[in-house]
Structures are given as C-alpha cells and as structure tokens.
Design a protein around this motif. Structure first.
Motif, mmCIF file in Angstrom:
data_model
loop_
_atom_site.group_PDB
_atom_site.id
_atom_site.type_symbol
_atom_site.label_atom_id
_atom_site.label_comp_id
_atom_site.label_asym_id
_atom_site.label_seq_id
_atom_site.Cartn_x
_atom_site.Cartn_y
_atom_site.Cartn_z
ATOM 1 N N SER A 277 38.776 35.689 16.928
ATOM 2 C CA SER A 277 38.266 34.209 16.887
ATOM 3 C C SER A 277 37.687 34.090 18.285
ATOM 4 O O SER A 277 37.698 34.927 19.200
ATOM 5 N N TRP A 278 36.748 33.180 18.181
ATOM 6 C CA TRP A 278 35.963 32.685 19.557
ATOM 7 C C TRP A 278 37.171 32.349 20.511
ATOM 8 O O TRP A 278 36.968 32.561 21.660
ATOM 9 N N LEU A 279 38.263 31.874 20.108
ATOM 10 C CA LEU A 279 39.304 31.499 21.186
ATOM 11 C C LEU A 279 39.819 32.797 21.725
ATOM 12 O O LEU A 279 40.094 32.658 23.047
ATOM 13 N N GLN A 280 39.853 33.599 20.859
ATOM 14 C CA GLN A 280 40.607 34.992 21.452
ATOM 15 C C GLN A 280 39.615 35.732 22.311
ATOM 16 O O GLN A 280 39.995 36.360 23.202
ATOM 17 N N LEU A 281 38.374 35.524 21.760
ATOM 18 C CA LEU A 281 37.310 36.122 22.666
ATOM 19 C C LEU A 281 37.272 35.620 24.330
ATOM 20 O O LEU A 281 37.199 36.297 25.157
ATOM 21 N N ILE A 282 37.424 34.152 24.335
ATOM 22 C CA ILE A 282 37.498 33.453 25.704
ATOM 23 C C ILE A 282 38.782 34.072 26.498
ATOM 24 O O ILE A 282 38.658 34.182 27.496
ATOM 25 N N GLY A 283 40.062 34.338 25.650
ATOM 26 C CA GLY A 283 40.970 34.672 26.441
ATOM 27 C C GLY A 283 40.732 36.100 26.933
ATOM 28 O O GLY A 283 41.301 36.583 27.986
ATOM 29 N N ILE A 284 40.348 36.855 26.047
ATOM 30 C CA ILE A 284 39.905 38.216 26.450
ATOM 31 C C ILE A 284 39.018 38.329 27.797
ATOM 32 O O ILE A 284 39.473 39.036 28.841
ATOM 33 N N LEU A 285 38.130 37.551 27.908
ATOM 34 C CA LEU A 285 37.021 37.403 28.974
ATOM 35 C C LEU A 285 38.013 37.014 30.249
ATOM 36 O O LEU A 285 37.522 37.422 31.135
ATOM 37 N N VAL A 286 38.804 35.890 29.972
ATOM 38 C CA VAL A 286 39.841 35.466 31.033
ATOM 39 C C VAL A 286 40.499 36.706 31.822
ATOM 40 O O VAL A 286 40.805 36.890 32.602
ATOM 41 N N VAL A 287 41.200 37.295 30.739
ATOM 42 C CA VAL A 287 41.944 38.385 31.134
ATOM 43 C C VAL A 287 40.976 39.404 32.116
ATOM 44 O O VAL A 287 41.848 39.900 33.285
ATOM 45 N N ILE A 288 40.088 39.857 31.556
ATOM 46 C CA ILE A 288 39.081 40.905 32.341
ATOM 47 C C ILE A 288 38.842 40.243 33.396
ATOM 48 O O ILE A 288 38.865 41.026 34.253
ATOM 49 N N PHE A 289 38.349 39.071 33.486
ATOM 50 C CA PHE A 289 38.232 38.337 34.873
ATOM 51 C C PHE A 289 39.372 38.460 35.889
ATOM 52 O O PHE A 289 39.062 38.792 37.063
ATOM 53 N N GLY A 290 40.484 38.110 35.422
ATOM 54 C CA GLY A 290 41.582 38.051 36.469
ATOM 55 C C GLY A 290 41.882 39.356 36.905
ATOM 56 O O GLY A 290 42.383 39.665 37.985
ATOM 57 N N VAL A 291 41.846 40.433 35.802
ATOM 58 C CA VAL A 291 42.321 41.677 36.339
ATOM 59 C C VAL A 291 41.323 42.396 37.138
ATOM 60 O O VAL A 291 41.482 42.868 38.159
ATOM 61 N N SER A 292 40.062 42.028 36.935
ATOM 62 C CA SER A 292 38.827 42.558 37.921
ATOM 63 C C SER A 292 39.164 41.886 39.397
ATOM 64 O O SER A 292 39.029 42.669 40.305
ATOM 65 N N ILE A 293 39.319 40.721 39.527
ATOM 66 C CA ILE A 293 39.828 39.991 40.588
ATOM 67 C C ILE A 293 40.902 40.802 41.458
ATOM 68 O O ILE A 293 40.913 41.374 42.678
ATOM 69 N N VAL A 294 41.941 40.987 40.747
ATOM 70 C CA VAL A 294 43.301 41.684 41.400
ATOM 71 C C VAL A 294 42.861 42.888 41.656
ATOM 72 O O VAL A 294 43.170 43.481 42.688
ATOM 73 N N SER A 295 42.247 43.997 41.109
ATOM 74 C CA SER A 295 41.810 45.086 41.359
ATOM 75 C C SER A 295 41.123 45.278 42.446
ATOM 76 O O SER A 295 41.043 45.914 43.302
ATOM 77 N N LYS A 296 40.058 44.139 42.550
ATOM 78 C CA LYS A 296 39.188 44.257 43.712
ATOM 79 C C LYS A 296 39.895 44.114 44.921
ATOM 80 O O LYS A 296 39.690 44.413 46.253
ATOM 81 N N ILE A 297 40.651 43.014 45.008
ATOM 82 C CA ILE A 297 41.546 42.469 46.304
ATOM 83 C C ILE A 297 42.448 43.613 46.630
ATOM 84 O O ILE A 297 42.483 44.090 47.813
ATOM 85 N N LYS A 298 42.928 44.253 45.664
ATOM 86 C CA LYS A 298 44.080 45.219 45.823
ATOM 87 C C LYS A 298 43.437 46.461 46.501
ATOM 88 O O LYS A 298 44.032 47.276 47.552
ATOM 89 N N LYS A 299 42.102 46.725 46.438
ATOM 90 C CA LYS A 299 41.468 48.092 47.172
ATOM 91 C C LYS A 299 40.668 47.629 48.351
ATOM 92 O O LYS A 299 40.129 48.519 49.027
ATOM 93 N N THR A 300 40.806 46.175 48.719
ATOM 94 C CA THR A 300 39.880 45.723 49.732
ATOM 95 C C THR A 300 40.899 45.660 51.104
ATOM 96 O O THR A 300 42.025 45.835 50.850
#
Length: 300
Positions: A277-300
């Motif tokens: 659903s569109w709601l699940q797609l939004i949730g997926i994008l939020v997860v990807i956004f959050g993990v991307s930030i964590v990974s970026k901070i962890k490596k800097t």
C-alpha cells in the motif's frame, strides 16, 4: 589513468547493484520454495549444501592476509561468529519468512546498521550522538508504519514472524560488531568462506539432532530453487559485493544498500504477487532514510 579509474568505478557500480539485487532475491526464492511444503531447516540445509563446494574452493585457493598473527583463539572466534552470523541469522530468517511477506522481511533485516550502533554503545560504551538516536527512532517509526496494516490482516503470526526476522538482524549485527577485528587478519573473502563453512557444519549438526528429515522426496522445483539460491543469492553476490567494495570503497558502496528493500518488493510483486500500500511505501522510505543517516554518521 583517468579513463581507467572511471572504468573501474563504473564496473564497481554495476557489481554493487547486481550484488545487492541478487542478495535481496533470496527471500523471494525462499517464499517460492515454501509453496512446495518444505520445512525451513531442510531448505536452509539445501542452500548451504549447494554453496559449500564453492566456499571450499575459495578456502583452498586463498590464504589469510596475516598468517603469522593468527592463533588458535582466532579460529575459535571465527567459529563463534560463523555460528552467530551465518547459522543463527539464516535460521531465524528462514523461520520468519514462513510468517511474513518477502518485502517486509527485507525491511526488518535492513535495520541491522542501527543494531550495530546500539550494540557498540551497550557493550563497548561507544557514545551515541543526538543525531544517531534521532535516526534510530526514525527508522523504527518507519518499521511500525510499514507493519501497521499487516498486523490487522495477519493477526498474531505477524508478530512472531517479525520477532524472528528481528533476531536474524540482531545476530547478524552482532557478527558485524564482533568479527571486525578478525577480517583484517584473514581477509574478507577468506574469512567469509570459512564462516560459511562453519555455518554449514552447524546446520548439518542441527539436522542430525532434529532427525527424521527427508532430503530426497521433494519436487524437482525445490532443488532447482535451492541451487539458484545457493549460487546466485549466496556465492555470486558475495563476490560481487567484495569486488564492489574494493573498487568503490565501503562508504560509497553503502549508498547502494537502500536498493535491497526496493528490489525485494519489486521481485515479490512480480513473482509472488505481493501487494504493497501507499502507507507501507511511506514506511519503507522512512526506514531507508533513517538507516542511511545512521550509516553515514557511523562512518564519519
């Protein structure tokens, strides 16, 4: 020289995309195999059994990078991390896929970088910044949004499936945290191959203890799926990812990690007719956004 570097980078991008997509296809093949009434342990055994010859060849053809610095304790740690990161993580994953859609499974597994940060903070007292905490919270809000509709549709089984996949992500994150100091000694390819051999041994022992397992009387489709899973979703992508990291660097390669959930969702839609659903797609994008930030901070 510039043209050579550009060519190497382009090849690294191709390897990264193919590696991530092939790894993410594993969940789809597992779900396809379950339609033939095979149990999770037998299917996991088939996957590792068909992959084993390739990893044995790798071990025979490669040598640890720093042989003189490897002692008996290092091999004991290797066994532990092989048990933890490839046996337990795979076992929980295959168990959880009995209850969850392939796309949702990939979303939960995708949170493992947040677990790496949390484990490092809890056991090794590494400080958590405000941005890391915020990114982790964003990630789990995204997971909650993604599962909101599934909870109402699937009932209690979705909780159990989600918990099992979470355990898979947790054990794999523990493997990442713990094995970091061994990989420079063995080399990434040699270490991974040996850890996979350990995993295969553990699965064989599990099968013996379980007893009454039937390995011979499944439809031919099960064996075909198992071979495809072993070769194209295990062995081949492991080489592609290693090559991509070598050509692009770990930081650049991490950018392609977000393709995993998306490619799984697309493949599950095409081959399993899983809807999102569109709601699940939004949730997926939020997860990807959050993990991307964590990974970026962890490596800097």
């Amino acid at each position: 020289m510039i043209k050579k570097n550009v060519s190497s980078t382009s090849l690294g991008v191709v390897y990264a995309i193919l590696g991530v997509v092939l790894f993410s296809a594993k969940a789809v093949l597992v779900k396809m195999a379950y339609t033939y009434n095979i149990d999770h342990l037998t299917l996991l055994f088939f996957r590792m059994f068909f992959a084993l010859p390739f990893y044995l060849i790798i071990v025979l053809k490669t040598k640890p990078l720093k042989v003189s610095k490897i002692d008996a304790k290092d091999y004991l740690w290797l066994f532990l991390f092989g048990f933890l990161g490839y046996y337990l993580a795979s076992l929980f994953d295959f168990m959880g896929l009995q209850f969850l859609k392939a796309g949702l499974e990939r979303i939960i597994l995708f949170i493992y970088p947040t677990l790496v940060v949390i484990i490092s903070w809890f056991f090794f007292k590494k400080k958590l910044s405000f941005n890391q905490i915020l990114a982790i919270l964003v990630t789990y809000v995204g997971v909650f949004i993604t599962f909101w509709e599934e909870i109402g549709l699937e009932g209690e089984s979705v909780y159990w499936g989600a918990f099992l996949i979470f355990l898979s992500a947790l054990t794999y994150a523990s493997y990442i945290v713990g094995s970091g100091w061994l990989i420079p000694k063995f080399g990434a390819v040699n270490f991974t191959a040996k850890a996979m051999i350990v995993s295969t041994f553990c699965i064989c022992v599990h099968c013996v203890l379980e007893g009454n397992l039937d390995f011979y009387n499944y439809p031919k489709e099960v064996y075909i799926i198992s071979v495809l899973m072993a070769v194209f979703c295990t062995v081949v992508p492991s080489f592609l990812v290693s090559s991509a990291i070598g050509k692009l660097g770990a930081n650049t390669f991490s950018i392609f990690g977000s393709l995993g959930p998306i490619s799984t969702i697309i493949l599950a839609y095409v081959f399993l007719e899983e809807q999102i659903s569109w709601l699940q797609l939004i949730g997926i994008l939020v997860v990807i956004f959050g993990v991307s930030i964590v990974s970026k901070i962890k490596k800097t």
